[in-house]
Structures are given as C-alpha cells and as structure tokens.
Design an enzyme around this catalytic site. Sequence first.
Site, PDB file in Angstrom:
ATOM      1  N   HIS A  64      10.716  23.010   1.671  1.00 43.63           N
ATOM      2  CA  HIS A  64      10.795  23.952   2.802  1.00 43.63           C
ATOM      3  C   HIS A  64      10.096  25.261   2.406  1.00 43.63           C
ATOM      4  O   HIS A  64      10.227  25.710   1.262  1.00 43.63           O
ATOM      5  CB  HIS A  64      12.272  24.227   3.109  1.00 43.63           C
ATOM      6  CG  HIS A  64      12.509  24.831   4.468  1.00 43.63           C
ATOM      7  ND1 HIS A  64      12.042  26.079   4.814  1.00 43.63           N
ATOM      8  CD2 HIS A  64      13.178  24.366   5.527  1.00 43.63           C
ATOM      9  CE1 HIS A  64      12.418  26.341   6.049  1.00 43.63           C
ATOM     10  NE2 HIS A  64      13.101  25.323   6.521  1.00 43.63           N
ATOM     11  N   GLY A 108      13.262  19.958   0.365  1.00 41.29           N
ATOM     12  CA  GLY A 108      13.140  19.235   1.637  1.00 41.29           C
ATOM     13  C   GLY A 108      12.028  18.204   1.624  1.00 41.29           C
ATOM     14  O   GLY A 108      12.055  17.239   2.373  1.00 41.29           O
ATOM     15  N   TYR A 138      23.208  21.700   2.106  1.00 44.32           N
ATOM     16  CA  TYR A 138      22.339  20.706   2.736  1.00 44.32           C
ATOM     17  C   TYR A 138      23.022  20.184   3.993  1.00 44.32           C
ATOM     18  O   TYR A 138      24.159  20.573   4.308  1.00 44.32           O
ATOM     19  CB  TYR A 138      21.984  19.572   1.744  1.00 44.32           C
ATOM     20  CG  TYR A 138      20.552  19.155   1.975  1.00 44.32           C
ATOM     21  CD1 TYR A 138      19.530  20.045   1.683  1.00 44.32           C
ATOM     22  CD2 TYR A 138      20.226  17.941   2.558  1.00 44.32           C
ATOM     23  CE1 TYR A 138      18.209  19.721   1.962  1.00 44.32           C
ATOM     24  CE2 TYR A 138      18.900  17.609   2.824  1.00 44.32           C
ATOM     25  CZ  TYR A 138      17.903  18.507   2.527  1.00 44.32           C
ATOM     26  OH  TYR A 138      16.597  18.186   2.810  1.00 44.32           O
TER      27      TYR A 138
HETATM   28  O1  YXS Z   1       2.363  33.848  -5.042  1.00 38.97           O
HETATM   29  P1  YXS Z   1       1.521  33.154  -3.985  1.00 38.97           P
HETATM   30  O2  YXS Z   1       1.374  33.916  -2.704  1.00 38.97           O
HETATM   31  O3  YXS Z   1       0.242  32.579  -4.542  1.00 38.97           O
HETATM   32  O4  YXS Z   1       2.369  31.852  -3.530  1.00 38.97           O
HETATM   33  C1  YXS Z   1       2.787  30.933  -4.509  1.00 38.97           C
HETATM   34  C2  YXS Z   1       4.202  30.517  -4.168  1.00 38.97           C
HETATM   35  O5  YXS Z   1       5.013  31.583  -3.724  1.00 38.97           O
HETATM   36  C3  YXS Z   1       3.952  29.550  -3.041  1.00 38.97           C
HETATM   37  N1  YXS Z   1       5.069  28.607  -2.902  1.00 38.97           N
HETATM   38  C4  YXS Z   1       5.926  28.594  -1.876  1.00 38.97           C
HETATM   39  N2  YXS Z   1       6.007  29.365  -0.780  1.00 38.97           N
HETATM   40  C5  YXS Z   1       7.016  29.091   0.078  1.00 38.97           C
HETATM   41  N3  YXS Z   1       7.922  28.104  -0.088  1.00 38.97           N
HETATM   42  C6  YXS Z   1       7.855  27.315  -1.177  1.00 38.97           C
HETATM   43  N4  YXS Z   1       8.745  26.318  -1.298  1.00 38.97           N
HETATM   44  C7  YXS Z   1       6.829  27.557  -2.143  1.00 38.97           C
HETATM   45  N5  YXS Z   1       6.485  26.993  -3.325  1.00 38.97           N
HETATM   46  C8  YXS Z   1       5.412  27.660  -3.768  1.00 38.97           C
HETATM   47  O6  YXS Z   1       2.780  28.836  -3.373  1.00 38.97           O
HETATM   48  C9  YXS Z   1       1.979  29.660  -4.257  1.00 38.97           C
HETATM   49  C10 YXS Z   1       1.714  28.883  -5.535  1.00 38.97           C
HETATM   50  O7  YXS Z   1       2.977  28.706  -6.145  1.00 38.97           O
HETATM   51  P2  YXS Z   1       3.148  28.741  -7.743  1.00 38.97           P
HETATM   52  O8  YXS Z   1       2.253  29.804  -8.295  1.00 38.97           O
HETATM   53  O9  YXS Z   1       4.592  28.799  -8.013  1.00 38.97           O
HETATM   54  O10 YXS Z   1       2.545  27.310  -8.148  1.00 38.97           O
HETATM   55  P3  YXS Z   1       2.845  26.480  -9.479  1.00 38.97           P
HETATM   56  O11 YXS Z   1       1.847  25.370  -9.463  1.00 38.97           O
HETATM   57  O12 YXS Z   1       2.913  27.405 -10.633  1.00 38.97           O
HETATM   58  O13 YXS Z   1       4.319  25.906  -9.274  1.00 38.97           O
HETATM   59  C11 YXS Z   1       4.534  24.910  -8.292  1.00 38.97           C
HETATM   60  C12 YXS Z   1       6.055  24.792  -8.027  1.00 38.97           C
HETATM   61  C13 YXS Z   1       6.270  23.855  -6.834  1.00 38.97           C
HETATM   62  C14 YXS Z   1       6.757  24.227  -9.298  1.00 38.97           C
HETATM   63  C15 YXS Z   1       6.610  26.219  -7.720  1.00 38.97           C
HETATM   64  O14 YXS Z   1       5.812  26.803  -6.703  1.00 38.97           O
HETATM   65  C16 YXS Z   1       8.043  26.161  -7.241  1.00 38.97           C
HETATM   66  O15 YXS Z   1       8.987  25.996  -8.033  1.00 38.97           O
HETATM   67  N6  YXS Z   1       8.198  26.278  -5.864  1.00 38.97           N
HETATM   68  C17 YXS Z   1       9.549  26.236  -5.287  1.00 38.97           C
HETATM   69  C18 YXS Z   1      10.057  24.781  -5.256  1.00 38.97           C
HETATM   70  C19 YXS Z   1      11.436  24.768  -4.582  1.00 38.97           C
HETATM   71  O16 YXS Z   1      12.417  25.295  -5.126  1.00 38.97           O
HETATM   72  N7  YXS Z   1      11.451  24.214  -3.381  1.00 38.97           N
HETATM   73  C20 YXS Z   1      12.732  24.113  -2.573  1.00 38.97           C
HETATM   74  C21 YXS Z   1      12.505  24.954  -1.271  1.00 38.97           C
HETATM   75  S1  YXS Z   1      14.024  25.068  -0.360  1.00 38.97           S
HETATM   76  C22 YXS Z   1      14.155  23.467   0.317  1.00 38.97           C
HETATM   77  O17 YXS Z   1      13.215  22.701   0.309  1.00 38.97           O
HETATM   78  C23 YXS Z   1      15.439  23.064   0.933  1.00 38.97           C
HETATM   79  C24 YXS Z   1      15.901  24.008   1.979  1.00 38.97           C
HETATM   80  S2  YXS Z   1      16.677  22.817  -0.293  1.00 38.97           S
HETATM   81  O18 YXS Z   1      16.755  24.113  -1.004  1.00 38.97           O
HETATM   82  O19 YXS Z   1      17.879  22.515   0.384  1.00 38.97           O
HETATM   83  O20 YXS Z   1      16.207  21.812  -1.143  1.00 38.97           O
END
Ligand code: YXS
Length: 259
Positions: A64, A108, A138
């Site tokens: 998400h 998500g 969730y």
């Molecule tokens: O800093 P900029 O502007 O370049 O943006 C960065 C990140 O902020 C952005 N980005 C995201 N923006 C919004 N929502 C996200 N989920 C998200 N993930 C990343 O993308 C740009 C590049 O990210 P960066 O520098 O972290 O890339 P990386 O290659 O070093 O790392 C990739 C990840 C995926 C490991 C890392 O971005 C990460 O941990 N992202 C968050 C993953 C996460 O926790 N997703 C759960 C979202 S909440 C959800 O899905 C449900 C509601 S729940 O929580 O119930 O599961």
Amino acid sequence: MTLILKDIKDGIGVLTLNNPARRNALSLELCAEISAALEDFKTKRVPVIILRAEKNAKVWSAGHDITQLPKVHHDPLAYDSPMETAFRAIQNYPGPVIAMIQGSVWGGATDLAVTCDMAVGDETSAFAITPVKMGLPYNASGIMHFINRVGSNIAKEMFFTAAPVKAERAYHFGILNHLVSSGEIEQFTLELAKSIAANSPLAVSVIKEQFRILSDAHPISPEAFERIQALRRKVYNSGDYEEGIKAFTEKRKPKFQGD
Ligand code: YXS
C-alpha cells in the site's frame, strides 16, 4: 504516465506494474488502473491474465502507498478503498489471474499476490505482510486470503513476525504454485497461462466462481462481524497506527507503546 502497462501476448492478458521509482507501491491511482485494465480485458474476453512487475524487478511491489494511508481514526483498509476494490476485481474476473513474481513483495502487495488465483515466483521472490510494523489492523477478508492460501499457523507467523518468507519456503507453504529460475519464469508463466486458455473458458470461469463462493463460505454472525469491526477500530484509532505512519515518513524505526 500509466502506472499499469497492458498487453495481450498470444491471447494472454499481461498487466505490468509500472512505477519502479516508487517500488510499484499500490497507490490509489495504480489500484484504479488495475481495476480498469481488468474491465477492458473482460470486454475483450481475454481468458487468462498475468500480473507482473518490470523484468527482473528487485521489488515486485512495496505494498500500500503509505503516504496515502488514511490518518488515524479512519479505517485504512475500508471495503470501498481502491486496493480492496482491485482485489475484488481480480476475484471476480471471469478467468484465472496469475501473479508472476520477481523481487520482494510487501504488505498489501502480498495480499494482492495471494488474492490472485495462482502465483509463479523465481528465486528472488520473497513475501512479507506487515501491518504489525505499521500498528495497523488488517481486515477480515485479507486475513481470509492468507488462511485460505497457507493455513492459519503459517498465516499467523507471517502476520506476527512481518518477516519476509523467501522463495523456497513460499513454495513450500503454497504461496507459490511454481518456483522457477529468473531466466525461465516469463516463458514458463506464459505457457501455463496458454495451457489454461486452451481449455473451455466458460467452464474455467464458472469453476473459478465456484471456488470464490465456496472459499468465502465462512458464515459469521452479525455479533462476530461487529466484534471484528470494534477490535479493528481500537487499532486504527491507536497511537501505534499514528506512530507507524510517522516513522515511515521520517525514515526511522517506529517506537510502539501498545495503545
Ligand atoms: O524517498 P523517495 O521519494 O525516493 O521514495 C522512496 C520510498 O519512500 C518509496 N516507497 C514507498 N512510498 C509509499 N509507500 C510505500 N509502501 C513505499 N515503499 C517505497 O519509493 C522510493 C524508493 O524506496 P527505497 O529507497 O526505500 O527503495 P529500496 O529499494 O531501498 O527499498 C525497497 C523497500 C520496498 C524494501 C523499501 O522501500 C520499503 O521497506 N518500503 C516499505 C515496505 C512496506 O513496509 N510496505 C507495507 C506498506 S503498508 C501495507 O501494505 C498494508 C497497509 S499493511 O501494513 O497492512 O501490510
């Protein structure tokens, strides 16, 4: 910029998540494009769909879009949210939707992968479901997707640890139907889709709908439903949920207080 690329290859619909700069985060706009693309394929009577990211993606989808999660006191996974609407569009599509996974899958997006009818992954695929990292409740249908796919004990471990399940274990748990090498995953998945498309599309679509009806067949009493909603409200009204989002935007580890 289109957030979802649409193509038809040998009669198979191919949807490609197309926002690598944001790690294919499931923004409201991207989810709306998934639903619209499926509608378009439906009018074209495309029998089978492959949902994928860019070739050799390091991140299939970061889940998400956290910047778009509603602030505290609002249900972050409401029934009519674009992400949930896209999930239902996949479940209601009159033909199999096969997730082709390269790279890591988060939150998500893991729910998206287990909502698809089947999944093919390569050695780089890994799956994490992360509400506990966000202090987020969730939703019931999402939890059911996991129980139906991997069973309660594996689903609990995934939800409680939020730890990525790597390719081998994902295949062992049944998150993946097939685990193939990154060099062969595109051809393998296309051949799988074509083998299904060679069968009666009417029979396949009706049997898919039967699976949907039967897997949803968990009648719960109104009281049970209201209790689930009350429990979820407690969480999305909590300081932990507020802290979860704040920590992400401030790029730091969250400090949860448990209230
Ligand atoms: O800093 P900029 O502007 O370049 O943006 C960065 C990140 O902020 C952005 N980005 C995201 N923006 C919004 N929502 C996200 N989920 C998200 N993930 C990343 O993308 C740009 C590049 O990210 P960066 O520098 O972290 O890339 P990386 O290659 O070093 O790392 C990739 C990840 C995926 C490991 C890392 O971005 C990460 O941990 N992202 C968050 C993953 C996460 O926790 N997703 C759960 C979202 S909440 C959800 O899905 C449900 C509601 S729940 O929580 O119930 O599961």
